[in-house]
Design an enzyme around this catalytic site. Structure first.
Site, PDB file in Angstrom:
ATOM      1  N   ASP A  77       0.897  -0.998  -0.028  1.00 49.42           N
ATOM      2  CA  ASP A  77      -0.176  -0.054  -0.042  1.00 49.42           C
ATOM      3  C   ASP A  77       0.856   1.259  -0.166  1.00 49.42           C
ATOM      4  OD1 ASP A  77      -2.333   1.801   0.089  1.00 49.42           O
ATOM      5  OD2 ASP A  77      -3.605  -0.134   0.817  1.00 49.42           O
ATOM      6  N   HIS A  82      -2.878   2.941  -4.770  1.00 52.35           N
ATOM      7  CA  HIS A  82      -2.095   2.274  -3.589  1.00 52.35           C
ATOM      8  C   HIS A  82      -0.852   1.883  -3.690  1.00 52.35           C
ATOM      9  CE1 HIS A  82      -5.776   2.804  -0.954  1.00 52.35           C
ATOM     10  NE2 HIS A  82      -6.293   2.548  -2.105  1.00 52.35           N
ATOM     11  N   GLU A 117      -9.999   2.387  -5.496  1.00 54.06           N
ATOM     12  CA  GLU A 117      -9.414   3.911  -5.373  1.00 54.06           C
ATOM     13  C   GLU A 117      -8.419   4.082  -5.879  1.00 54.06           C
ATOM     14  OE1 GLU A 117     -11.123   4.120  -0.792  1.00 54.06           O
ATOM     15  OE2 GLU A 117      -9.071   3.239  -1.360  1.00 54.06           O
TER      16      GLU A 117
END
Ligand code: ACM
Ligand code: ZN
Length: 727
Positions: free
Chosen positions: A218, A288, A352
């Site tokens: 991440d 990410h 995302e």
């Protein structure tokens, strides 16, 4: 002296007579509840230190687990040996031919024998878990805190008050409803050593789960050694500080990080496999990825420089989708990950991923052109570019006989049907995916995000990301949406809960967030009962709590101490009078509607506790009909401030009217914008004004646009309001 000795002998005799008569009894009312339990009246089987565990070839490890569990709980080590015909004792057997599904088991208990028969070793393992969870647990204070085990000679540890125990004769038939029963863990936001993750695996095993989703990369840290790209862990595994509190503008300067070597991971995979748990590695792409970009800036659109991210949220710095070197990097990483993890599923993220860099990047735009990608009325060209990346990586994974899992965003475009969709932004993504023919894992944040608060009394909880997700809500979750046909429902292969660790820096806190919500989850994964009885469920949780105590697991105990909010306000002119809102609250924060604002109950807990109405981008504008003209000079309301969650009111106005049409302003107040140094919480706002007589009161509360030092700069703040009072 003599007298004392005699007395002691007598007392011991009496005590042993008592224990003989009152042998503790195993209880099969466990979690998850077995599908079928048929008790019979024969004399119970008695378990004691001399009981022997017999196992069929191939079940030695299972037998060892049973011996370990009995020792943990009873304090003695049972002898074990390979199976002989019709022995007395506990017998573990494989009988795949009598079961029509994997992981199924049966337990038959007669006066002389406990027989556990499994469709496979996993089935036997779940039978052992059931036996383990049925055992009575000695009260915690009767046990030595540090050394609760018996010795290898079969002698009990004298610290245990329970020695022998009765198993009522029974036939138990059991099998899981869902094949995929998982939990997720994020060791990126806060690093979690493998010794702790092994305890997490033990927790999963105790709750009959078979999938562990390990989120290994991440923005805030890269956690898996990749030999071809050593900087990923030399540099990408560490960040030089962490934002303090809810994503404000203050940072600590502590280096945080850590990573797992491939050898350590192989050992860990073996540990989980022995417990019949598959580990699904996740490499989250193409978003990410800021930690990877910090090491290899040429893989991003701008070329950096980048740093391992020190704050939470969604970074705009993502992999460049137009750069072949970047694609090669991802392929190489996935191949090494597949070298280490034998999992049939490989998670490639997809959530995302902001497209702001791609929109401006010559390479990404050239790729869009080269591929002939066109935007349409549903998706942008950049959305389709993400599909291209995901599909390309899915092929890399599938070439090695594995299947990809992706977060539900990967439906935005044209992802291939073979991808399994993990539905996290609610169940809608899962519903759409099942209709399109994808297999689906349900993990909606509405019911299965265990990083949310589990009590409304957040002041008494360790700080976490927000939200409100009590055990009751998990227990209510229906994983098979009614919108789907029975045929489409077959695509729901299972469900899992997620634990993200932005605000969870220690393993005790991971456990606290997981337990007891995992109990509600396993009940649905294993059984998905049509009838749900929360009170009966809580009673079964009590025994599990004893096991958690035994293993020193930290858990939340709110279900045993239900909170009753006695927070009613004094009846006032506004209480329960007709109320209308000029504009409705946001759909997800509407609950019973306008009446929440003057029902006499004060707002409590988090913004989604059901006790607040939420508005964003427009004012909360409520008109209360007092039913007859009344004199008033005071208005009060409560509102939340939570800067990290973008919540802060800015101004309030009070107006009155005689006819409900023509209103005149009687008071106004500016609410100072809360700074990062101010505390969050529930605040009361009061407005005093010259006494005025009127039949209608209107309260208008406005929000503001988030300031420059906020990650949501320029977006409107939310307003969460409750209980408007008028005197
Ligand atoms: C997620 O929670 N971003 C999958
Ligand atoms: Zn690019």
């Amino acid at each position: 002296m003599k007298k004392t000795f005699l007395f002691l002998c007598l007392a011991t005799l009496l005590l042993s007579a008592c224990t003989k008569e009152q042998l503790p009894v195993a209880n099969y009312d466990i979690i998850p509840r077995p599908k079928e339990v048929r008790l019979n009246e024969e004399k119970p089987f008695e378990l004691g230190p001399k009981t022997i565990v017999y196992y069929e070839s191939g079940l030695q490890r299972e037998a060892q687990f049973l011996v370990e569990y009995v020792n943990d709980i009873m304090g003695y080590v049972l002898q074990m040996q390979e199976y002989q015909s019709q022995p007395d004792g506990i017998v573990l057997k494989l009988v795949p031919e009598v079961f029509d599904q994997t992981e199924a088991y049966e337990i038959n208990i007669t006066p002389k024998q406990v027989e556990i028969r499994g469709a496979d070793a996993a089935g036997v393992f779940y039978g052992i878990q059931t036996l383990r969870k049925s055992l009575p647990v000695s009260p915690i204070d009767s046990r030595h805190p540090t050394s609760p085990r018996g010795n290898d000679m079969g002698e009990p540890n004298s610290q245990f008050s329970i020695v022998n125990c009765q198993f009522p004769c029974v036939t138990i038939k059991d099998y899981p409803t869902f094949n995929y029963r998982g939990m997720h863990l994020d060791p990126c936001r806060h690093f979690i050593p493998l010794d702790s993750v092994k305890v997490y695996i033990d927790m999963l095993a105790m709750h009959n789960m078979n999938q562990f989703h390990f989120h290994l990369s991440d923005d805030q840290g890269w956690r898996i050694e990749i030999k071809k790209y050593p900087e990923l862990t030399e540099m990408g595994a560490y960040r030089n500080g962490t934002v303090i509190g809810h994503n404000g503008n203050l940072y600590d300067t502590i280096c945080h990080g850590g990573f797992y070597t491939q050898d350590e991971l192989r050992d860990f995979i073996e540990y989980a496999a022995e417990r019949h748990i598959n580990i699904i590695p996740e490499i989250d792409l193409p978003g990410h990825m800021q930690a990877a970009l910090a090491c290899y800036p040429q893989l991003g659109c701008t070329g950096g420089p980048y740093e391992v991210w020190k704050r939470w949220g969604v970074s705009e710095e993502v992999l460049c989708a137009g750069n072949e070197e970047t694609m090669q990097f991802v392929e190489d990483v996935l191949n090494e990950v597949m070298d280490v993890f034998p999992s049939p599923y490989i998670h490639i993220g997809g959530d995302e991923c902001p497209k702001v860099r791609w929109e401006k990047c010559p390479k990404c735009q050239a790729k869009i052109k080269e591929l002939g990608i066109k935007k349409d009325d549903k998706f942008s060209a950049e959305d389709y570019l993400q599909s291209y990346v995901m599909n390309r990586m899915a092929k890399v994974v599938e070439a090695r006989g594995r299947r990809v899992i992706g977060w539900d965003e990967i439906l935005e475009g044209n992802v291939s049907e073979s991808a399994i969709i993990m539905s996290w932004r609610g169940t809608e993504g899962g519903i759409e995916a099942a209709r399109k023919g994808h297999d689906v894992i349900m993990a909606p944040s509405s019911h299965l995000y265990f990083d949310y608060y589990q009590s409304e009394d957040i002041a008494s909880e360790p700080m976490c990301i927000g939200g409100y997700l009590p055990v009751e809500r998990v227990y209510e979750f229906q994983p098979l949406p009614e919108e789907l046909t029975p045929e489409q429902q077959k695509h729901i292969i299972g469900l899992q809960a997620n634990i993200w660790t932005e605000y969870i820096a220690h393993f005790w806190h991971v456990q606290y967030m997981a337990l007891p919500r995992m109990e509600a989850l396993t009940e649905i994964q294993w059984n998905n009962p049509q009838e749900r009885d929360f009170e009966a469920f809580v009673e079964r949780c009590r025994h599990m709590a004893q096991l958690y105590d035994l293993y020193h697991y930290t858990y939340a105990d709110h279900i045993f101490n239900p909170q009753v909010w006695a927070d009613t306000v004094e009846a006032n002119l506004a209480t329960r009078k007709p109320i209308t809102l000029r504009q409705q609250p946001a759909e997800q924060y509407t609950y019973e509607g306008a009446v929440v604002l003057n029902d006499g109950n004060l707002g409590r807990g988090a913004y989604n506790s059901g006790r607040w109405l939420g508005f964003c981008g427009y004012p909360m504008d409520a008109v209360i009909d007092l039913e007859q003209p009344a004199e008033m000079q005071h208005v009060r309301f409560h509102a939340l401030t939570n800067k990290g969650a973008w919540i802060n009111p800015s101004q309030v106005k009070v107006l009155v009217s005689d006819d409900g049409e023509n209103f005149r302003e009687v008071a106004q107040k500016d609410i100072p914008i809360s700074t990062w140094a101010d505390s969050d919480g529930i605040f009361a706002y009061e407005l005093d004004f010259e006494p005025v007589k009127a039949k209608y009161v209107e309260v208008i509360i406005t929000g503001y646009d988030l300031p420059e030092d906020h990650s949501g700069f320029g977006y409107p703040a939310w307003i969460f309001v409750d209980e408007i009072e008028v005197w």
